[in-house]
Design a protein around this motif. Sequence first.
Motif, PDB file in Angstrom:
ATOM      1  N   LEU A  40     -50.515 -66.372 117.199  1.00 42.91           N
ATOM      2  CA  LEU A  40     -51.026 -64.891 117.927  1.00 42.91           C
ATOM      3  C   LEU A  40     -49.964 -64.626 118.864  1.00 42.91           C
ATOM      4  O   LEU A  40     -49.677 -63.355 118.853  1.00 42.91           O
ATOM      5  N   PHE A  41     -49.204 -65.542 119.513  1.00 38.95           N
ATOM      6  CA  PHE A  41     -48.271 -65.289 120.417  1.00 38.95           C
ATOM      7  C   PHE A  41     -46.927 -65.810 120.188  1.00 38.95           C
ATOM      8  O   PHE A  41     -47.058 -66.789 119.362  1.00 38.95           O
ATOM      9  N   PRO A  42     -45.913 -65.445 120.688  1.00 39.46           N
ATOM     10  CA  PRO A  42     -44.706 -66.164 120.441  1.00 39.46           C
ATOM     11  C   PRO A  42     -44.852 -67.750 121.137  1.00 39.46           C
ATOM     12  O   PRO A  42     -45.614 -67.844 122.073  1.00 39.46           O
ATOM     13  N   THR A  43     -44.349 -68.787 120.537  1.00 41.29           N
ATOM     14  CA  THR A  43     -44.505 -69.941 121.095  1.00 41.29           C
ATOM     15  C   THR A  43     -43.282 -70.799 120.732  1.00 41.29           C
ATOM     16  O   THR A  43     -42.748 -70.893 119.609  1.00 41.29           O
ATOM     17  N   GLY A  44     -42.990 -71.542 121.608  1.00 39.99           N
ATOM     18  CA  GLY A  44     -41.847 -72.794 121.585  1.00 39.99           C
ATOM     19  C   GLY A  44     -42.173 -73.643 120.658  1.00 39.99           C
ATOM     20  O   GLY A  44     -41.181 -74.582 120.050  1.00 39.99           O
ATOM     21  N   THR A  45     -43.420 -74.023 120.275  1.00 43.30           N
ATOM     22  CA  THR A  45     -43.687 -75.067 119.383  1.00 43.30           C
ATOM     23  C   THR A  45     -43.227 -74.567 117.773  1.00 43.30           C
ATOM     24  O   THR A  45     -42.977 -75.353 117.128  1.00 43.30           O
ATOM     25  N   LYS A  46     -43.053 -73.418 117.770  1.00 43.37           N
ATOM     26  CA  LYS A  46     -42.746 -72.845 116.285  1.00 43.37           C
ATOM     27  C   LYS A  46     -42.039 -71.430 116.390  1.00 43.37           C
ATOM     28  O   LYS A  46     -42.230 -70.366 116.378  1.00 43.37           O
ATOM     29  N   PRO A  47     -40.731 -71.826 117.091  1.00 41.22           N
ATOM     30  CA  PRO A  47     -39.946 -70.627 117.725  1.00 41.22           C
ATOM     31  C   PRO A  47     -39.544 -69.318 116.505  1.00 41.22           C
ATOM     32  O   PRO A  47     -39.072 -68.514 117.028  1.00 41.22           O
ATOM     33  N   THR A  48     -39.457 -69.845 115.183  1.00 39.17           N
ATOM     34  CA  THR A  48     -38.947 -68.882 114.382  1.00 39.17           C
ATOM     35  C   THR A  48     -39.991 -68.057 113.870  1.00 39.17           C
ATOM     36  O   THR A  48     -39.750 -66.922 113.129  1.00 39.17           O
ATOM     37  N   ALA A  49     -41.247 -68.217 114.174  1.00 42.28           N
ATOM     38  CA  ALA A  49     -42.730 -67.711 113.576  1.00 42.28           C
ATOM     39  C   ALA A  49     -42.597 -66.270 114.286  1.00 42.28           C
ATOM     40  O   ALA A  49     -42.816 -66.340 115.500  1.00 42.28           O
ATOM     41  N   LYS A  50     -43.023 -65.059 113.792  1.00 42.49           N
ATOM     42  CA  LYS A  50     -43.027 -63.866 114.248  1.00 42.49           C
ATOM     43  C   LYS A  50     -44.519 -63.689 115.021  1.00 42.49           C
ATOM     44  O   LYS A  50     -45.645 -64.124 114.122  1.00 42.49           O
ATOM     45  N   ALA A  51     -44.682 -63.371 116.194  1.00 43.65           N
ATOM     46  CA  ALA A  51     -46.341 -63.418 116.507  1.00 43.65           C
ATOM     47  C   ALA A  51     -47.105 -62.288 115.970  1.00 43.65           C
ATOM     48  O   ALA A  51     -46.418 -61.127 115.681  1.00 43.65           O
TER      49      ALA A  51
END
Length: 210
Positions: free
Chosen positions: A133-144
């Motif tokens: 849903l939002f940018p996250t450091g847990t999966k940094p490459t994934a687009k929000a």
Amino acid sequence: MNPLSRCFLYGIVDLGYVTPENVEPMTARLLEGGVDILQLRAKDHPKTKIVSYAEAMLPLTRAAGVRLILNDYPDLLKEVDADGCHVGQEDFGVVEARALAGRNCVIGKSTHTLAQAQAAEREGADYLGFGPLFPTGTKPTAKAIGLTAIRTLHEQVNLPVFCIGGVKLENLEEILRAGAQRVCIVSDLLLAADVTKRTGEVKSVLSPVT
Ligand code: TZP
Ligand code: MG
């Protein structure tokens, strides 16, 4: 065992945040706080280690009646008595994952769009992740993907959907207002000063009457 229909808070023991020695105590804290379903996520760890982390978690998840889901490796379900596996868009299809698991188990799939969610339902997934849903450091490459698709998704898809990615106690009400019914939270639980307390606080927002 807690049926998926009654699972609202999905926790993840993520080895990006939890050291191997802390897998068991962190599992205990999350369970005590009230997670309804729990995943083991150990990116880049050898399969033999993943098996040993899962074996450390299983007595605790079993005692709590909570399902243990392995991230990424359906074949490990032949070696470990975990309850299911979670696969991404780039991993295995649901049918292939079931074949690799070789036994009855829960298969969850990550989705990022309504079309992917509908496809995963047709493929026979038991539940979906939807995000980030939002940018996250847990999966940094994934687009929000934001919050706008959540309500339509729930109208179109008839599976339990766990909204994921940047979900925190502080934005949970906003996410529920956007139509979410279930969430998966990683860092906001694992990095909390008191993991059990934070988990319980999130749980009470999700299911205030139970
Ligand atoms: N898949 C999509 S977002 C995400 C995963 C595994 C990470 C979510 O982590 P956090 O810390 O709750 O944002
Ligand atoms: Mg994966």
